[in-house]
Design a protein around this motif. Structure first.
Motif, PDB file in Angstrom:
ATOM      1  N   GLY A  74       0.790  -1.223   0.000  1.00 23.51           N
ATOM      2  CA  GLY A  74       0.000   0.000   0.000  1.00 23.51           C
ATOM      3  C   GLY A  74       0.817   1.266   0.000  1.00 23.51           C
ATOM      4  N   ALA A  75       2.033   1.218   0.505  1.00 24.20           N
ATOM      5  CA  ALA A  75       2.856   2.419   0.562  1.00 24.20           C
ATOM      6  C   ALA A  75       4.317   2.014   0.525  1.00 24.20           C
ATOM      7  CB  ALA A  75       2.564   3.214   1.832  1.00 24.20           C
ATOM      8  N   THR A  76       5.168   2.952   0.157  1.00 27.19           N
ATOM      9  CA  THR A  76       6.595   2.679   0.088  1.00 27.19           C
ATOM     10  C   THR A  76       7.149   2.412   1.473  1.00 27.19           C
ATOM     11  OG1 THR A  76       6.785   4.123  -1.824  1.00 27.19           O
ATOM     12  CG2 THR A  76       8.825   3.602  -0.642  1.00 27.19           C
ATOM     13  N   PRO A  77       7.865   1.291   1.671  1.00 29.13           N
ATOM     14  CA  PRO A  77       8.471   1.026   2.977  1.00 29.13           C
ATOM     15  C   PRO A  77       9.370   2.180   3.398  1.00 29.13           C
ATOM     16  CG  PRO A  77       8.594  -0.912   1.570  1.00 29.13           C
ATOM     17  CD  PRO A  77       8.100   0.220   0.720  1.00 29.13           C
ATOM     18  N   THR A  78       9.465   2.425   4.694  1.00 31.38           N
ATOM     19  CA  THR A  78      10.181   3.610   5.164  1.00 31.38           C
ATOM     20  C   THR A  78      11.674   3.549   4.880  1.00 31.38           C
ATOM     21  OG1 THR A  78      10.411   2.579   7.341  1.00 31.38           O
ATOM     22  CG2 THR A  78       8.503   4.015   6.992  1.00 31.38           C
ATOM     23  N   HIS A 265      15.879  12.122  -2.968  1.00 29.18           N
ATOM     24  CA  HIS A 265      15.291  11.110  -2.097  1.00 29.18           C
ATOM     25  C   HIS A 265      14.037  11.686  -1.446  1.00 29.18           C
ATOM     26  CE1 HIS A 265      18.856   8.564  -2.427  1.00 29.18           C
ATOM     27  NE2 HIS A 265      19.588   9.652  -2.240  1.00 29.18           N
ATOM     28  N   PRO A 266      12.885  11.043  -1.610  1.00 32.24           N
ATOM     29  CA  PRO A 266      11.658  11.565  -1.000  1.00 32.24           C
ATOM     30  C   PRO A 266      11.683  11.417   0.513  1.00 32.24           C
ATOM     31  CG  PRO A 266      11.261   9.406  -1.969  1.00 32.24           C
ATOM     32  CD  PRO A 266      12.655   9.798  -2.363  1.00 32.24           C
ATOM     33  N   ALA A 267      10.821  12.145   1.155  1.00 35.04           N
ATOM     34  CA  ALA A 267      10.704  12.030   2.607  1.00 35.04           C
ATOM     35  C   ALA A 267      10.223  10.628   2.975  1.00 35.04           C
ATOM     36  CB  ALA A 267       9.742  13.085   3.135  1.00 35.04           C
ATOM     37  N   GLU A 268      10.640  10.152   4.151  1.00 36.75           N
ATOM     38  CA  GLU A 268      10.249   8.829   4.623  1.00 36.75           C
ATOM     39  C   GLU A 268       9.376   8.970   5.868  1.00 36.75           C
ATOM     40  OE1 GLU A 268      13.712   6.494   5.231  1.00 36.75           O
ATOM     41  OE2 GLU A 268      14.442   6.709   3.161  1.00 36.75           O
ATOM     42  N   TYR A 269       8.290   8.203   5.886  1.00 33.97           N
ATOM     43  CA  TYR A 269       7.335   8.276   6.978  1.00 33.97           C
ATOM     44  C   TYR A 269       7.100   6.888   7.560  1.00 33.97           C
ATOM     45  CZ  TYR A 269       6.184  12.830   4.926  1.00 33.97           C
ATOM     46  OH  TYR A 269       6.240  14.104   4.414  1.00 33.97           O
ATOM     47  N   ALA A 270       6.737   6.848   8.818  1.00 36.95           N
ATOM     48  CA  ALA A 270       6.296   5.592   9.423  1.00 36.95           C
ATOM     49  C   ALA A 270       4.956   5.204   8.795  1.00 36.95           C
ATOM     50  CB  ALA A 270       6.142   5.759  10.930  1.00 36.95           C
ATOM     51  N   ALA A 271       4.769   3.916   8.522  1.00 37.33           N
ATOM     52  CA  ALA A 271       3.541   3.440   7.875  1.00 37.33           C
ATOM     53  C   ALA A 271       2.474   3.137   8.926  1.00 37.33           C
ATOM     54  CB  ALA A 271       3.836   2.198   7.046  1.00 37.33           C
ATOM     55  N   ASN A 292       0.644   7.639   5.625  1.00 40.16           N
ATOM     56  CA  ASN A 292       1.892   8.126   6.202  1.00 40.16           C
ATOM     57  C   ASN A 292       1.675   8.580   7.634  1.00 40.16           C
ATOM     58  OD1 ASN A 292       3.348   7.683   3.876  1.00 40.16           O
ATOM     59  ND2 ASN A 292       2.974   9.730   3.067  1.00 40.16           N
ATOM     60  N   GLY A 293       2.592   8.160   8.498  1.00 40.66           N
ATOM     61  CA  GLY A 293       2.534   8.579   9.886  1.00 40.66           C
ATOM     62  C   GLY A 293       3.604   9.597  10.204  1.00 40.66           C
ATOM     63  N   GLU A 294       4.339   9.375  11.269  1.00 44.01           N
ATOM     64  CA  GLU A 294       5.361  10.314  11.724  1.00 44.01           C
ATOM     65  C   GLU A 294       6.502  10.403  10.721  1.00 44.01           C
ATOM     66  OE1 GLU A 294       8.474  10.816  15.501  1.00 44.01           O
ATOM     67  OE2 GLU A 294       6.989   9.186  15.426  1.00 44.01           O
ATOM     68  N   LEU A 295       6.984  11.620  10.478  1.00 42.27           N
ATOM     69  CA  LEU A 295       8.108  11.832   9.572  1.00 42.27           C
ATOM     70  C   LEU A 295       9.371  11.226  10.163  1.00 42.27           C
ATOM     71  CD1 LEU A 295       9.280  13.197   7.018  1.00 42.27           C
ATOM     72  CD2 LEU A 295       9.714  15.213   8.441  1.00 42.27           C
ATOM     73  N   ILE A 296      10.026  10.355   9.396  1.00 45.79           N
ATOM     74  CA  ILE A 296      11.250   9.704   9.858  1.00 45.79           C
ATOM     75  C   ILE A 296      12.482  10.411   9.302  1.00 45.79           C
ATOM     76  CG2 ILE A 296      12.589   7.569   9.777  1.00 45.79           C
ATOM     77  CD1 ILE A 296       9.999   6.043   9.724  1.00 45.79           C
ATOM     78  N   LYS A 297      12.405  10.787   8.024  1.00 50.00           N
ATOM     79  CA  LYS A 297      13.558  11.412   7.377  1.00 50.00           C
ATOM     80  C   LYS A 297      13.077  12.436   6.371  1.00 50.00           C
ATOM     81  CE  LYS A 297      17.861  10.231   4.958  1.00 50.00           C
ATOM     82  NZ  LYS A 297      18.655   9.130   4.369  1.00 50.00           N
ATOM     83  N   GLU A 298      13.657  13.623   6.412  1.00 50.17           N
ATOM     84  CA  GLU A 298      13.282  14.688   5.491  1.00 50.17           C
ATOM     85  C   GLU A 298      13.709  14.333   4.071  1.00 50.17           C
ATOM     86  OE1 GLU A 298      11.677  17.439   6.036  1.00 50.17           O
ATOM     87  OE2 GLU A 298      11.769  17.832   8.205  1.00 50.17           O
ATOM     88  N   ALA A 299      12.997  14.899   3.092  1.00 58.98           N
ATOM     89  CA  ALA A 299      13.414  14.756   1.696  1.00 58.98           C
ATOM     90  C   ALA A 299      14.759  15.453   1.517  1.00 58.98           C
ATOM     91  CB  ALA A 299      12.368  15.360   0.769  1.00 58.98           C
TER      92      ALA A 299
END
Length: 336
Positions: A74-78, A265-271, A292-299
């Motif tokens: 459903g979404a890109t792994p973090t 690199h796109p931003a990474e979020y917790a799923a 997308n949940g909490e932001l893990i890593k900025e773009a």
């Protein structure tokens, strides 16, 4: 299959709810779905069953996937840059492999082998579909990036593609014999003699030959860096210009410039998994999804290659040019 809910009926006695039998039927169906997700696809009772009309064949030694199979999430792994993957693993050496083929004669076999906790390699081989025999030595890619080829390497087009570039150079080439360059008279103009200016430039270029060390080798090895013999392109350009010659009209003078190469690199979020919503009868109304949940890593933007330029020689042609100058000097001395 959507979750099947047991109808409890009205309080206090459960009037209008499911019977004991119908409730257990729903329980069995729900457990069957759970066990399917736990890897119980290899049982005959679950053969050719799936969700939302999908067909999941029986997976054992005598069965294989049939038709088009798609693996999605459903979404890109973090922590990964892809959105779906197919994983095959085994603790037995060479036990796991995937074969791709069209037709019934040969296919491409892809296998992976681990040789330690931090080492391993991946093989690409032609397989005989009738006998299962693997043909020829494989194309092997080691985890350290080394590519080993068990056969000839030919480009798809003649005199069309390069090996390396000005900004992505090959460090060293180890070969059993010298490079063969095309020198067919049918593919060249008539070879003209060098002019007086060119011969004078060739003579002066020979005086520029000396010993040097590469700065990168000095930084790495210090004074133990090896001596190289040659000259600089910049000095060769000066010599050619001093004889009123255009240095860049001669192919032994090379110059290349390149622009910066980056990757975004796109931003990474917790799923966050959102469960499916069902009506009172247990029918799925809204399928499950991932948000997308909490932001893990900025773009961010990563610089792969910085903009730059570089001068270089075609050394074989430079030496041929200088050799013509030697010949002219010897002929002049002999004519003395």
């Amino acid at each position: 299959m959507p979750q099947q809910l047991i109808e409890l009926g009205a309080l206090p006695g459960g009037i209008g709810g499911d019977t004991i039998r119908s409730a257990n039927v729903k329980c069995n169906a729900n457990f069957t779905e759970l066990y399917r997700g736990q890897g119980a696809l290899g049982t005959a009772s679950l053969r050719n069953t799936g969700t939302s009309g999908a067909v999941v064949p029986l997976l054992n030694a005598s069965n294989s996937f049939q038709g088009t199979q798609r693996f999605t999430v459903g979404a890109t792994p973090t922590s990964l840059s892809w959105s779906a993957e197919f994983v095959m693993s085994s603790s037995i050496m060479n036990a796991g492999r995937v074969v791709f083929h069209q037709g019934a004669t040969y296919g491409l076999c892809v296998s992976a082998t681990s040789t330690g906790s931090t080492s391993g390699f991946f093989n690409f081989q032609v397989v005989d579909l009738a006998s299962g025999a693997l043909h020829r030595a494989p194309l092997t890619m080691n985890v350290d990036g080394t590519l080993i080829i068990g056969g000839h390497v030919n480009p798809i087009g003649d005199n069309t593609y390069n090996m390396g570039s000005a900004s992505r150079r090959i460090k060293e080439v180890f070969a059993g014999s010298g490079i063969i360059n095309t020198s067919d008279a049918r593919e060249k103009t008539i070879v003209r003699p060098l002019s007086t200016q060119e011969l004078a430039a060739a003579r002066d270029l020979s005086k520029e030959i000396g010993a040097f060390k590469f700065l990168s080798a000095l930084a790495e090895k210090g004074e133990s860096a090896r001596q190289h013999i040659g000259m600089t392109v910049q000095r060769a350009i000066e010599v050619m210009k001093s004889h009123n010659l255009d240095p860049f009209s001669y192919s032994f003078i090379c110059y290349d410039a390149w622009e910066e190469t980056t990757v975004t690199h796109p931003a990474e979020y917790a799923a966050i998994k959102i469960p499916a919503e069902c009506d009172e009868a247990g029918n799925e109304i809204i399928p499950c999804s991932v948000e997308n949940g909490e932001l893990i890593k900025e773009a961010c933007t990563e610089v792969l290659i910085r903009a730059g330029d570089r001068y270089a020689f075609r050394m074989d042609e430079l030496l041929a040019f200088i050799a013509a100058g030697f010949e002219a000097r010897l002929s002049a001395l002999e004519a003395g």
